[in-house]
Design a protein around this motif. Structure first.
Motif, PDB file in Angstrom:
ATOM      1  N   ASP A  59       0.837  -1.187   0.000  1.00  0.00           N
ATOM      2  CA  ASP A  59       0.000   0.000   0.000  1.00  0.00           C
ATOM      3  C   ASP A  59       0.877   1.244   0.000  1.00  0.00           C
ATOM      4  N   TYR A  60       0.285   2.384  -0.346  1.00  0.00           N
ATOM      5  CA  TYR A  60       1.033   3.637  -0.306  1.00  0.00           C
ATOM      6  C   TYR A  60       0.109   4.785   0.089  1.00  0.00           C
ATOM      7  N   ALA A  61       0.731   5.904   0.461  1.00  0.00           N
ATOM      8  CA  ALA A  61      -0.003   7.125   0.785  1.00  0.00           C
ATOM      9  C   ALA A  61       0.820   8.308   0.306  1.00  0.00           C
ATOM     10  N   ILE A  62       0.142   9.351  -0.145  1.00  0.00           N
ATOM     11  CA  ILE A  62       0.815  10.572  -0.590  1.00  0.00           C
ATOM     12  C   ILE A  62       0.311  11.722   0.269  1.00  0.00           C
ATOM     13  N   ASP A  63       1.245  12.471   0.832  1.00  0.00           N
ATOM     14  CA  ASP A  63       0.908  13.644   1.637  1.00  0.00           C
ATOM     15  C   ASP A  63       1.550  14.872   1.016  1.00  0.00           C
ATOM     16  N   HIS A  64       0.794  15.953   0.923  1.00  0.00           N
ATOM     17  CA  HIS A  64       1.293  17.229   0.412  1.00  0.00           C
ATOM     18  C   HIS A  64       1.096  18.263   1.515  1.00  0.00           C
ATOM     19  N   SER A  72       4.677   7.618   1.077  1.00  0.00           N
ATOM     20  CA  SER A  72       4.949   6.579   2.072  1.00  0.00           C
ATOM     21  C   SER A  72       4.533   5.227   1.526  1.00  0.00           C
ATOM     22  N   VAL A  73       5.362   4.197   1.771  1.00  0.00           N
ATOM     23  CA  VAL A  73       5.023   2.839   1.336  1.00  0.00           C
ATOM     24  C   VAL A  73       4.876   1.943   2.559  1.00  0.00           C
ATOM     25  N   PHE A  74       3.922   1.008   2.472  1.00  0.00           N
ATOM     26  CA  PHE A  74       3.576   0.156   3.599  1.00  0.00           C
ATOM     27  C   PHE A  74       3.634  -1.316   3.206  1.00  0.00           C
ATOM     28  N   LYS A  75       3.963  -2.154   4.177  1.00  0.00           N
ATOM     29  CA  LYS A  75       3.823  -3.597   4.004  1.00  0.00           C
ATOM     30  C   LYS A  75       2.355  -3.973   4.200  1.00  0.00           C
ATOM     31  N   ARG A  76       1.741  -3.390   5.236  1.00  0.00           N
ATOM     32  CA  ARG A  76       0.309  -3.523   5.488  1.00  0.00           C
ATOM     33  C   ARG A  76      -0.225  -2.123   5.772  1.00  0.00           C
ATOM     34  N   SER A  77      -1.444  -1.870   5.408  1.00  0.00           N
ATOM     35  CA  SER A  77      -1.963  -0.503   5.504  1.00  0.00           C
ATOM     36  C   SER A  77      -2.116  -0.006   6.933  1.00  0.00           C
ATOM     37  N   GLY A  78      -2.232  -0.873   7.905  1.00  0.00           N
ATOM     38  CA  GLY A  78      -2.425  -0.451   9.289  1.00  0.00           C
ATOM     39  C   GLY A  78      -1.138  -0.199  10.053  1.00  0.00           C
ATOM     40  N   GLU A  79       0.004  -0.334   9.407  1.00  0.00           N
ATOM     41  CA  GLU A  79       1.287  -0.207  10.101  1.00  0.00           C
ATOM     42  C   GLU A  79       1.949   1.136   9.803  1.00  0.00           C
ATOM     43  N   MET A  80       3.105   1.308  10.409  1.00  0.00           N
ATOM     44  CA  MET A  80       3.956   2.458  10.094  1.00  0.00           C
ATOM     45  C   MET A  80       4.533   2.249   8.698  1.00  0.00           C
ATOM     46  N   PRO A  81       4.839   3.322   7.976  1.00  0.00           N
ATOM     47  CA  PRO A  81       5.412   3.135   6.637  1.00  0.00           C
ATOM     48  C   PRO A  81       6.803   2.512   6.698  1.00  0.00           C
ATOM     49  N   LEU A  82       7.076   1.608   5.760  1.00  0.00           N
ATOM     50  CA  LEU A  82       8.415   1.013   5.671  1.00  0.00           C
ATOM     51  C   LEU A  82       9.426   2.067   5.237  1.00  0.00           C
TER      52      LEU A  82
END
Length: 129
Positions: A59-64, A72-82
């Protein structure tokens, strides 16, 4: 009634107020957030797609924000970003605007060229528990 202002820009009427362009006022008061450009996002998503194909990322997330853009990239969406891929233009003249940061906040690579910074993912990076 016309579209022309009552007073020319920058002139002061008798009460001391100033005529200001609304667009200029909004940009000064609330600056636009820092974003990734199309080519930057293309390079990041290419790496992301490769790592998803290998089963490393899910999973990923983009913040501006006003100061920086973060992918940010994740192994699982509920965790801290890798990993976080950050663009901070304030550091462009110093260490470089782009950086890759791990879960613990350690900067793995920083530089002026995003392609060079993303080469950190060419090596096999795995999270050690």
């Amino acid at each position: 009634m016309t579209d022309q202002p009552d007073f020319p820009r920058g002139s002061k009427p008798e009460d001391g107020s100033v005529v200001v362009d609304l667009n200029q006022y909004k940009q000064n008061r609330d600056p636009l957030p820092i974003t990734f450009h199309r080519r930057e996002l293309d390079a990041i998503l290419w790496i992301y797609g490769r790592m998803v194909g290998e089963g490393e990322w899910k999973d990923y997330a983009i913040d501006h924000t006003k100061e920086k853009a973060v992918f940010s990239v994740f192994k699982r969406s509920g965790e801290m970003p890798l990993f976080r891929i950050e663009k901070n233009p304030k550091l462009a003249a110093k260490q470089g605007a782009y950086s890759v940061v791990n879960t613990h906040g350690m900067i793995l690579k920083r530089g002026h060229d995003l392609q060079q910074v993303l080469k950190v993912f060419d090596k096999v990076l795995k999270l050690v528990d």
